[in-house]
Each structure stands twice: as structure tokens, then as C-alpha cells.
Design an enzyme around this catalytic site. Structure first.
Site, PDB file in Angstrom:
ATOM      1  N   LYS A   1      -0.477 -43.248 -28.675  1.00  0.00           N
ATOM      2  CA  LYS A   1      -1.861 -43.049 -29.113  1.00  0.00           C
ATOM      3  C   LYS A   1      -1.912 -41.805 -29.992  1.00  0.00           C
ATOM      4  O   LYS A   1      -1.044 -40.925 -29.903  1.00  0.00           O
ATOM      5  CB  LYS A   1      -2.788 -42.868 -27.911  1.00  0.00           C
ATOM      6  CG  LYS A   1      -4.242 -43.217 -28.186  1.00  0.00           C
ATOM      7  CD  LYS A   1      -4.449 -44.724 -28.311  1.00  0.00           C
ATOM      8  CE  LYS A   1      -5.922 -45.077 -28.532  1.00  0.00           C
ATOM      9  NZ  LYS A   1      -6.143 -46.531 -28.559  1.00  0.00           N
TER      10      LYS A   1
ATOM     11  N   GLY B   1      -6.252 -48.672 -35.646  1.00  0.00           N
ATOM     12  CA  GLY B   1      -7.554 -48.023 -35.570  1.00  0.00           C
ATOM     13  C   GLY B   1      -8.036 -47.866 -34.144  1.00  0.00           C
ATOM     14  O   GLY B   1      -7.482 -48.422 -33.205  1.00  0.00           O
ATOM     15  N   ASP B   2      -9.084 -47.092 -33.980  1.00  0.00           N
ATOM     16  CA  ASP B   2      -9.760 -46.894 -32.698  1.00  0.00           C
ATOM     17  C   ASP B   2     -11.144 -46.352 -33.059  1.00  0.00           C
ATOM     18  O   ASP B   2     -11.602 -46.538 -34.196  1.00  0.00           O
ATOM     19  CB  ASP B   2      -8.967 -45.931 -31.794  1.00  0.00           C
ATOM     20  CG  ASP B   2      -9.448 -45.934 -30.347  1.00  0.00           C
ATOM     21  OD1 ASP B   2      -9.145 -46.902 -29.636  1.00  0.00           O
ATOM     22  OD2 ASP B   2     -10.140 -44.990 -29.927  1.00  0.00           O
TER      23      ASP B   2
ATOM     24  N   ASN C   1     -17.050 -52.040 -33.628  1.00  0.00           N
ATOM     25  CA  ASN C   1     -16.414 -53.350 -33.726  1.00  0.00           C
ATOM     26  C   ASN C   1     -16.338 -54.081 -32.396  1.00  0.00           C
ATOM     27  O   ASN C   1     -16.631 -55.273 -32.310  1.00  0.00           O
ATOM     28  CB  ASN C   1     -14.987 -53.196 -34.290  1.00  0.00           C
ATOM     29  CG  ASN C   1     -14.918 -53.545 -35.761  1.00  0.00           C
ATOM     30  OD1 ASN C   1     -15.937 -53.729 -36.411  1.00  0.00           O
ATOM     31  ND2 ASN C   1     -13.717 -53.637 -36.283  1.00  0.00           N
TER      32      ASN C   1
END
Length: 447
Positions: A128, A167-168, A243
Site C-alpha cells: 500500500k 488507485g484508492d 467510486n
């Protein structure tokens, strides 16, 4: 040493070695407490000190990110990349740009990612990254300059066979494009497999933006079907409006569920007629405005400040899709009082340990994040496959594979829970199913 003593000794060391890192400590505590029955039946995991090795990231990278704002002033943020485990494949996990980002949060997310990725059945490890940079209120040029500076350092540590970010929170298609563009400039080569979440016109997978939200709903449907309950006709509350939340709402509505509330970091909207999703998408995706605009645009519904109060809205299904620890014990109590049937985590560790205890005591169905929101990384892995093959799959194929992966995750978690004496405990089952895959790979590969 027996299993419980071993687990407690590892937890004590984690707390001593990672002082003040509450999110990371909580994530490790939840997982390790689930693993006692596995360790009792498989003492080789203790012999090989698998837990001690798993809780220590293989690499922790912290770096400064200097960038210039539109006034010509240099700003500095902190960047992170935690490469937790590559036992099953290259490190894989998203990048989060948000003011709350710190070492503890990135480590907790990376630790969770190890098991989540294992559950997908794809050959990917866990990691991460991110930064305390806040994209909100920044111009496109400011975001581009930040992303380019961030990639100047990150590019030293990633590669399609080494570490593949995605992405995050705070990192969508725009940010991924800027990051990948800078990577290509630095390397002087096109390597689409180095990052996922790309636009379909330059190597991204169809269905990737929808994957986490759709996957969450597919997983929730599996739980309800197993219980003999129909999804259609239910009433849902979904926190967030990024999202994950948007596409979870889209799939819920397509399956006959009425979504009556969603939120952003400032407050939530309630619409008894059912949320008009196209209005929300325009406000959040196109105009990048606050959800408070909804009543005026939709000409119905109400806005309430204070995003945590969304859990006071009566519902059958509660789908937290915002951030970690967004449902605490108090909020869980209100959900139970209002008759909630199921809580499904779209965000990582959405529910505190106290909230999870309440669900269990009150018989609330619970879909834990590491299983329920694995759809995003599953389709990221499918994107990596397409990049390696220099091909692109139709949306129907990607969605069909996603649906099958989520079904497999549910079944693996159920089987593991039953095997170790806790039938239908999906928290325990998901933790064990993911752990065994990683642990077996670590034993096989030696030190």
C-alpha cells in the site's frame, strides 16, 4: 508454546515495535485472534515463525514530495510505500492521497491487502502507499505537478514484476494518468503493467472503476442467497460518494434495491423516493462539488450535516464505503435498533472491533472488507493479465470473471470457517482462507 501464547507474544511485540500506530495494531489484532485454531492444527506455522514474519513489512519507504502550487510557492508532503509481502507475487495495492494518511494507516491497509489479495486467487502479493496530500481544492495543474513529483521517487521502487500500485481514496483516473505519464518519461518505455486503474484507451481494463462497488454487491448477494433471502425490495444506506459507493449504488438499484441515503465527508443526503444516481454522479464525478447540492439539483431529498449520522437512517442493508472505522459501537447500536439485516464493508476496516462484536452478538449478517471489497484488486489483477497479453477484454468477460471471483471468495471463507469450527463466521473464515495461502507459500519458499 501453544497457539494462544504464540499469538499474544506476537501481538505484544507488534505493540512494542509500532507504538502509537492504532490502526495497524487493530488490524493485526483482529487477524491474529482469528488464527489460533489454524495454528493449533498446523504447528509448522509456529515453527517457521510465520506470524512474526507476516506482521513486519518487507520494506517501508518514506519520502518527501516537493511540488509547486499555482502561486509559485513550493509545498512539501510526505509519501509512503509499504511493501508488505510478495510471497504470492509482486506487491499490489493502491495509493491513497488524503490528509489523514500516516504510517499507521498505510501499514494497516498494506497488512489487510496481503490477505485480501490472497483471497482473489490471483498471483499477487500485498502492499500500500500514498501521501498526506489533499487533492480537494487543488487545480488540475497542481495535482499533476504533485503526481509527477511523487512518481519521481516511487518509480525507483515499482515495476510490473516488483510492485504494482493502483488507485484508492483521492487517486482516481486523473491521478493515475499523471502518475503513469511521469513513469513513462522517467523510464523511457511503455510498461502498462506497472500500474492499474488506467484509462481503457492506454491499457486499462473495462470494468475496473465499477469493480469494487459491483464486487461488494455480488458478495452481499451471495450471503443473502445462502440465507434464503432475496436482495430485491430491500432498503439500503451507502456511505461515501466516491467510486466504490457510486457503483455499489448502481448495482444495488439494478438489482431492485432502493438506496435512500449516501454521504461525503461533510454530511449526508436522504431521499425517501430513492437516490437519483445520475444527479449524484454529476455533482461528484463531473463537477467535484459537495453532496449538499443534491436537494437543489434533484428537486427532492434532504441534506444533513455530519456524515456519521447517516447510520441513524433505518435500512435493511448498510454498506459503509467511505473510510476506516466509520461505524463505531454507537453507530452499530443504532443500526441494530433500526432493524438492519446486513452490514457489508466497501471501505477497509469500516467497522471498529466494538461494532463487529455488536453485529455478532445481535446476529447481524456481516461481510468483512478483506473479502467483500476484494473486487477492485481482483480486476486490477485482470488488468495486469491483459497488459501482459497485450490485449483487452470485453466488459461482459471482465464482469463475469469478477462475479465468479466474488463467489469463490465467499465459498472459500465459508469453507474455512466450517473447517475450523466456526460455521458461517465470515470474519474468521476470510482471515484464515487468506492466511493459509500466504503461509503455505512462505513455508515452501523458506527464509
Amino acid at each position: 508454546m501453544n497457539a494462544m501464547t504464540y499469538v499474544e507474544s506476537v501481538l505484544e511485540k507488534v505493540k512494542r515495535m509500532n507504538p502509537g500506530e492504532e490502526e495497524f495494531q487493530a488490524a493485526v489484532t483482529e487477524v491474529l485472534h482469528c488464527l489460533t485454531p489454524v495454528l493449533e492444527k498446523n504447528p509448522q506455522y509456529m515453527t517457521h515463525n510465520i506470524l512474526e514474519r507476516l506482521v513486519e513489512p518487507e520494506r517501508q519507504i518514506i519520502f518527501s514530495v516537493p511540488w509547486m502550487d499555482d502561486r509559485g510557492k513550493v509545498q512539501v508532503n510526505r509519501g509512503y510505500r509499504i511493501q508488505f509481502s510478495n510471497a504470492l507475487g509482486p506487491y499490489k495495492g493502491g495509493l491513497r492521497f488524503h490528509p489523514s494518511v500516516n504510517l499507521s494507516i498505510i501499514k494497516f491497509l498494506g497488512f489487510e491487502q496481503v490477505f485480501k489479495n490472497a483471497l482473489t486467487g490471483r498471483p499477487i502479493g500485498g502492499g500500500k502507499g500514498g501521501s498526506d496530500f489533499d487533492p480537494k481544492g487543488k487545480s488540475d495543474m497542481e495535482i499533476m505537478r504533485f503526481c509527477q513529483s511523487f512518481m519521481n521517487e516511487l518509480s525507483r521502487h515499482i515495476g510490473e514484476n516488483v510492485d504494482v500500485p493502483a488507485g484508492d481514496i483521492g487517486v482516481g483516473g486523473r491521478e493515475i494518468g499523471y502518475l503513469y505519464g511521469q513513469y513513462k518519461k522517467i523510464k523511457g518505455a511503455s510498461e502498462p503493467g506497472v500500474i492499474t486503474g488506467k484509462g481503457p484507451i492506454y491499457g486499462g481494463s473495462l470494468g475496473r472503476p465499477e469493480a469494487t462497488g459491483y464486487g461488494l454487491v455480488y458478495f452481499v448477494r451471495e450471503i443473502l442467497t445462502h440465507q434464503g433471502i432475496t436482495l430485491a425490495g430491500k432498503r439500503a444506506v451507502v456511505s461515501g460518494s466516491g467510486n466504490v459507493a457510486l457503483y455499489a449504488m448502481e448495482k444495488l438499484q439494478a438489482l431492485g434495491v432502493k438506496v435512500v441515503a449516501c454521504s461525503d465527508s461533510h454530511g449526508y443526503i436522504y431521499d425517501e423516493e430513492g437516490i437519483d444516481l445520475e444527479v449524484v454522479k454529476t455533482i461528484k464525478d463531473v463537477e467535484r462539488q459537495r453532496i449538499s447540492e443534491y436537494p437543489l439539483r434533484a428537486n427532492r431529498g434532504e441534506y444533513y450535516p455530519g456524515f456519521k449520522k447517516i447510520w441513524e437512517v433505518p435500512c435493511d442493508l448498510a454498506l459503509p464505503c467511505s473510510t476506516q472505522n466509520e461505524i463505531d459501537g454507537k453507530s452499530a447500536g443504532k443500526l441494530v435498533k433500526n432493524g438492519v439485516l446486513l452490514v457489508g464493508e466497501g471501505s477497509n476496516m469500516s467497522s471498529t472491533l466494538e461494532a463487529q462484536r455488536i453485529y455478532k452478538e445481535q446476529g447481524i449478517l456481516f461481510a468483512p472488507a478483506k473479502a467483500a471489497n476484494a473486487g477492485g484488486v481482483a480486476v486490477s489483477a485482470l488488468e495486469m493479465t491483459q497488459n501482459a497479453m497485450r490485449t483487452s477484454w470485453e466488459l461482459e468477460k471482465v464482469d463475469s470473471l469478477l462475479h465468479k471471483i466474488m463467489q469463490n471468495i465467499f465459498q472459500d471463507a465459508m469453507d474455512a470457517a466450517a473447517q475450523y469450527g466456526h460455521p458461517e463466521d465470515l470474519v474468521l473464515g476470510a482471515n484464515i482462507a487468506g492466511f493459509v495461502k500466504v503461509a503455505d507459500a512462505m513455508v515452501a519458499q523458506g527464509l
